[in-house]
Design a protein around this motif. Sequence first.
Motif, short mmCIF file in Angstrom:
data_model
loop_
_atom_site.label_atom_id
_atom_site.label_comp_id
_atom_site.label_asym_id
_atom_site.label_seq_id
_atom_site.Cartn_x
_atom_site.Cartn_y
_atom_site.Cartn_z
N PRO A 63 -41.19 -15.16 10.12
CA PRO A 63 -41.37 -14.51 11.43
C PRO A 63 -40.17 -14.77 12.35
O PRO A 63 -39.64 -15.88 12.41
N ALA A 64 -39.77 -13.72 13.08
CA ALA A 64 -38.58 -13.81 13.93
C ALA A 64 -38.71 -14.90 14.98
O ALA A 64 -37.74 -15.62 15.25
N ASN A 65 -39.90 -15.03 15.59
CA ASN A 65 -40.04 -16.03 16.65
C ASN A 65 -39.87 -17.45 16.11
O ASN A 65 -39.29 -18.31 16.78
N LEU A 66 -40.31 -17.70 14.89
CA LEU A 66 -40.17 -19.02 14.30
C LEU A 66 -38.71 -19.31 13.93
O LEU A 66 -38.22 -20.42 14.11
N ILE A 67 -38.03 -18.30 13.39
CA ILE A 67 -36.63 -18.49 13.00
C ILE A 67 -35.77 -18.75 14.23
O ILE A 67 -34.96 -19.70 14.26
N MET A 68 -35.95 -17.95 15.28
CA MET A 68 -35.12 -18.14 16.48
C MET A 68 -35.46 -19.44 17.18
O MET A 68 -34.58 -20.10 17.75
N ALA A 69 -36.73 -19.84 17.15
CA ALA A 69 -37.11 -21.14 17.73
C ALA A 69 -36.46 -22.27 16.94
O ALA A 69 -36.05 -23.29 17.52
N THR A 70 -36.36 -22.11 15.63
CA THR A 70 -35.72 -23.12 14.79
C THR A 70 -34.23 -23.22 15.09
O THR A 70 -33.66 -24.31 15.13
N VAL A 71 -33.58 -22.06 15.29
CA VAL A 71 -32.16 -22.06 15.67
C VAL A 71 -31.97 -22.82 16.98
O VAL A 71 -31.08 -23.68 17.11
N ALA A 73 -33.99 -25.07 18.36
CA ALA A 73 -34.28 -26.49 18.17
C ALA A 73 -33.13 -27.18 17.44
O ALA A 73 -32.80 -28.34 17.74
N GLY A 74 -32.51 -26.47 16.50
CA GLY A 74 -31.38 -27.04 15.78
C GLY A 74 -30.21 -27.34 16.70
O GLY A 74 -29.57 -28.39 16.58
N MET A 75 -29.92 -26.44 17.62
CA MET A 75 -28.81 -26.67 18.55
C MET A 75 -29.08 -27.86 19.45
O MET A 75 -28.18 -28.66 19.74
N VAL A 76 -30.33 -28.00 19.90
CA VAL A 76 -30.68 -29.17 20.70
C VAL A 76 -30.54 -30.44 19.86
O VAL A 76 -30.04 -31.47 20.33
N LEU A 77 -30.96 -30.38 18.60
CA LEU A 77 -30.86 -31.53 17.70
C LEU A 77 -29.42 -31.97 17.53
O LEU A 77 -29.10 -33.16 17.62
N PHE A 78 -28.52 -31.01 17.30
CA PHE A 78 -27.12 -31.38 17.08
C PHE A 78 -26.47 -31.91 18.36
O PHE A 78 -25.58 -32.75 18.29
N PHE A 79 -26.94 -31.45 19.52
CA PHE A 79 -26.47 -32.01 20.78
C PHE A 79 -26.85 -33.49 20.87
O PHE A 79 -26.03 -34.35 21.23
N VAL A 80 -28.08 -33.81 20.51
CA VAL A 80 -28.55 -35.20 20.56
C VAL A 80 -27.80 -36.05 19.53
O VAL A 80 -27.36 -37.17 19.83
N LEU A 81 -27.65 -35.51 18.31
CA LEU A 81 -26.94 -36.27 17.27
C LEU A 81 -25.50 -36.55 17.66
O LEU A 81 -24.97 -37.63 17.38
N GLU A 82 -24.85 -35.58 18.30
CA GLU A 82 -23.47 -35.80 18.73
C GLU A 82 -23.40 -36.89 19.79
O GLU A 82 -22.49 -37.71 19.79
N LYS A 83 -24.37 -36.93 20.68
CA LYS A 83 -24.41 -37.99 21.68
C LYS A 83 -24.58 -39.36 21.03
O LYS A 83 -24.12 -40.38 21.57
N VAL A 198 -31.50 -23.69 10.73
CA VAL A 198 -30.88 -24.93 11.21
C VAL A 198 -29.39 -24.93 10.88
O VAL A 198 -28.56 -25.38 11.68
N SER A 199 -29.04 -24.41 9.70
CA SER A 199 -27.64 -24.32 9.31
C SER A 199 -26.88 -23.40 10.27
O SER A 199 -25.75 -23.71 10.68
N ALA A 200 -27.49 -22.27 10.61
CA ALA A 200 -26.86 -21.37 11.58
C ALA A 200 -26.66 -22.07 12.91
O ALA A 200 -25.63 -21.91 13.56
N ALA A 201 -27.64 -22.86 13.32
CA ALA A 201 -27.52 -23.61 14.57
C ALA A 201 -26.34 -24.56 14.54
O ALA A 201 -25.61 -24.70 15.53
N SER A 202 -26.13 -25.22 13.39
CA SER A 202 -25.00 -26.16 13.29
C SER A 202 -23.68 -25.41 13.40
O SER A 202 -22.75 -25.87 14.08
N PHE A 203 -23.57 -24.25 12.77
CA PHE A 203 -22.33 -23.47 12.83
C PHE A 203 -22.07 -22.97 14.25
O PHE A 203 -20.95 -23.02 14.75
N ILE A 204 -23.12 -22.46 14.91
CA ILE A 204 -22.97 -21.95 16.27
C ILE A 204 -22.60 -23.09 17.21
O ILE A 204 -21.73 -22.95 18.09
#
Length: 245
Positions: A63-71, A73-83, A198-204
């Motif tokens: 479902p589109a809403n789940l995929i975009m929510a995952t993207v 969430a992934g960007m927020v995750l990588f922000f935290v991991l970078e910190k 999540v992979s797309a989130a990391s690339f973006i």
Amino acid sequence: MLLWIIGFSILGSLGAIAGAALFLFFPDGIRKILLPCLISYATGTLLGAAFLGMIPSGLEQAPANLIMATVLAGMVLFFVLEKLVIWRHCHQADCEIHGRAAPLILIGDAFHNFVDGVVIAAAFLNSVPLGIATALAVIAHEVPQEVGDFAILLDSGYSRSRALLLNGLSSSTTLPGALIAYFWLGGTREAVPYILAVSAASFIYIAAADLIPALNRQVTLAASVRQFVLLLAGIGTIALFHLGA
């Protein structure tokens, strides 16, 4: 499929190390010109792989809403991991992150490369063209990253051979990441679209938080045009893989 994943995982890690090592032998003047070119091209490949490959593939399977929510969430995750200095990807030798201890840089790089392996495996499990395009994007952005790693290790007093060895060890985690993802995702294919998201989130995140700000430090017209053309070339390279699929 496993051979594709192993081959491109090894190519992704060794290719980036070899490219970065060769880059260091260029004169300083040439490096200053070529590095922004590499970063511009890498930005295009990362954005192309995310928006033309990973996200559309995920949307076809979940479902589109789940995929975009995952993207998101992934960007927020990588922000935290970078910190937490776990996910570091600075491509400049003088950035604040590179001011941290060299061992932390190597640990963060090892984690980053492990995730790259997971990304490559997930992409190949979806389709070979997506896998190849993703591996290309990984190599494109890893070369300037490894150049930055080499620079900070050398500035920290490491010899060229030791810096090469340590960077090689941190890059070797790509293959274990790919193998673990292959055997795990092989039994839980339902997770593939979300791993792609999540992979797309990391690339973006890498493109938006690191690469583009680095490019924006150059404001001359010639540099801007060169960056724009190479960014489009990176996107076009990824698009060609999907058009031929």
